[in-house]
Design an enzyme around this catalytic site. Structure first.
Site: not given
Length: 364
Positions: A43, A39, A70, A73
């Protein structure tokens, strides 16, 4: 991890993800061992335990280690990219650039007006309604300058009355529709970079400003160029802004070490002299404030040189990030000290490959 990732300590990076500190996006990504996902620092997902994370300089390194991006994000996208929840709104704005938008329109799309406002203020230094309003005014001015009559320019760009159109032009341009034919606005365009979005402003006479969108003093910088050049500032596109975007992308991909853009430096004689000294600092090198003062023939003016550095309106292009203290320590940078460190490390790491490309002989 390479040199770039040694800038923050692992404790600092973990603290950044705890605080969801978006200022460090572009510096590192965080990977979670228990989920196999990596991430951005900012995030909004649940914060993992310290023992379950590891840090990488880039998304490419995290992918190579077997982690996947992810979906929340979207770390594979440039920092500042239009988020998925806003994509439909931008598509509609592009399809109907002269539409008058209301909060009810946003509600009908399932969007919170306050959330939309916060995003535009963070990324464009203005509210959503100001953004679409300046875009409509820009389109109307384009039509007037192309020879369109006032009535057509008004009604085709969402104005319900000529009086309302005149009032908008007077408020944003400081003039009436007929005079707007001769006014050249300064146009603003967003540029995405690995270190976050930047705002570029310019027009026919050249580039006026290039700054990171989260700079605290950015609003004052816009006020300065508005007063300095006596031109209204509107959202829009221009060839000089597109070329700035192209050259900035080349810089971040390692393909460019110098810029070739028409700059409207416009300052006092001392400021202009300092900025020209900054332009002379070679890629991959650093000079001190005292060195610059000596070069200007003003050895006692190192503090004034520092203040003028802070007044620089062209981040990266006029490389004030290459100026450090005489003892070798870094100090203030309007875009954030972490960006200054990143840029200096990037240039040092890319210096040898860049020189090798310049020396490469053409094939026959």
């Amino acid at each position: 991890m390479n040199a770039l990732t040694t800038l923050p300590t692992e404790q600092q990076m973990y603290q950044a993800i705890v605080q969801r500190d978006v200022r460090l996006e572009g510096v590192f990504v965080v990977a979670v061992k228990t989920t196999g996902i990596f991430c951005r620092p900012g995030c909004k997902a649940k914060t993992p335990k310290r023992e379950n994370v590891e840090f990488f300089a880039t998304a490419a390194e995290a992918l190579a280690a077997g982690y996947r991006a992810c979906r929340r994000c979207r770390p594979l996208e440039l920092a500042g990219s239009v988020p998925a929840w806003l994509a439909n709104l931008f598509a509609l704005i592009n399809a109907e650039p002269n539409r008058r938008w209301t909060n009810a329109d946003l509600d009908s799309l399932g969007l919170s007006p306050s959330r939309v406002r916060r995003w535009f203020q963070a990324h464009y230094q203005m509210t959503f309604h100001a953004y679409v309003r300046t875009q409509r005014i820009g389109l109307a001015v384009d039509q007037l300058q192309a020879g369109s009559d006032v009535t057509s320019a008004a009604y085709e760009n969402g104005y319900e009355s000529l009086s309302g159109f005149r009032e908008s032009l007077k408020r944003w341009l400081g003039t009436v529709p007929t005079a707007a034919r001769q006014i050249e606005p300064i146009l603003v365009q967003r540029i995405l970079t690995p270190l976050g979005p930047m705002l570029a402003a310019g027009g026919e006479k050249g580039l006026c400003l290039l700054e990171f969108a989260d700079r605290k003093m950015l609003a004052k910088q816009f006020q300065r160029i508005n007063k300095l050049f006596a031109q209204p500032i509107l959202i829009g596109k221009h060839a000089v802004l597109s070329e700035t975007d192209r050259q900035i992308q080349q810089y971040f991909s390692g393909e460019r070490t110098q810029f070739d853009l028409p700059l409207r430096l416009a300052g006092t004689p001392f400021q202009t002299a300092v900025w020209n000294q900054l332009l002379a600092i070679p890629y991959g090198e650093t000079h001190s404030y005292q060195q610059l003062a000596n070069r200007l023939g003003k050895p006692t003016a190192s503090r004034a040189v520092g203040r003028t550095n802070g007044d620089n309106r062209f981040a990266i292009i006029v490389p004030c990030h290459r100026v450090i203290r005489s003892d070798g320590h870094l100090c203030g940078y309007a875009g954030g000290l972490w960006r200054k460190k990143w840029l200096l490390n990037w240039e040092r790491e890319n210096l040898l490959p860049a020189q090798q490309r310049q020396l490469k002989l053409p094939t026959v």
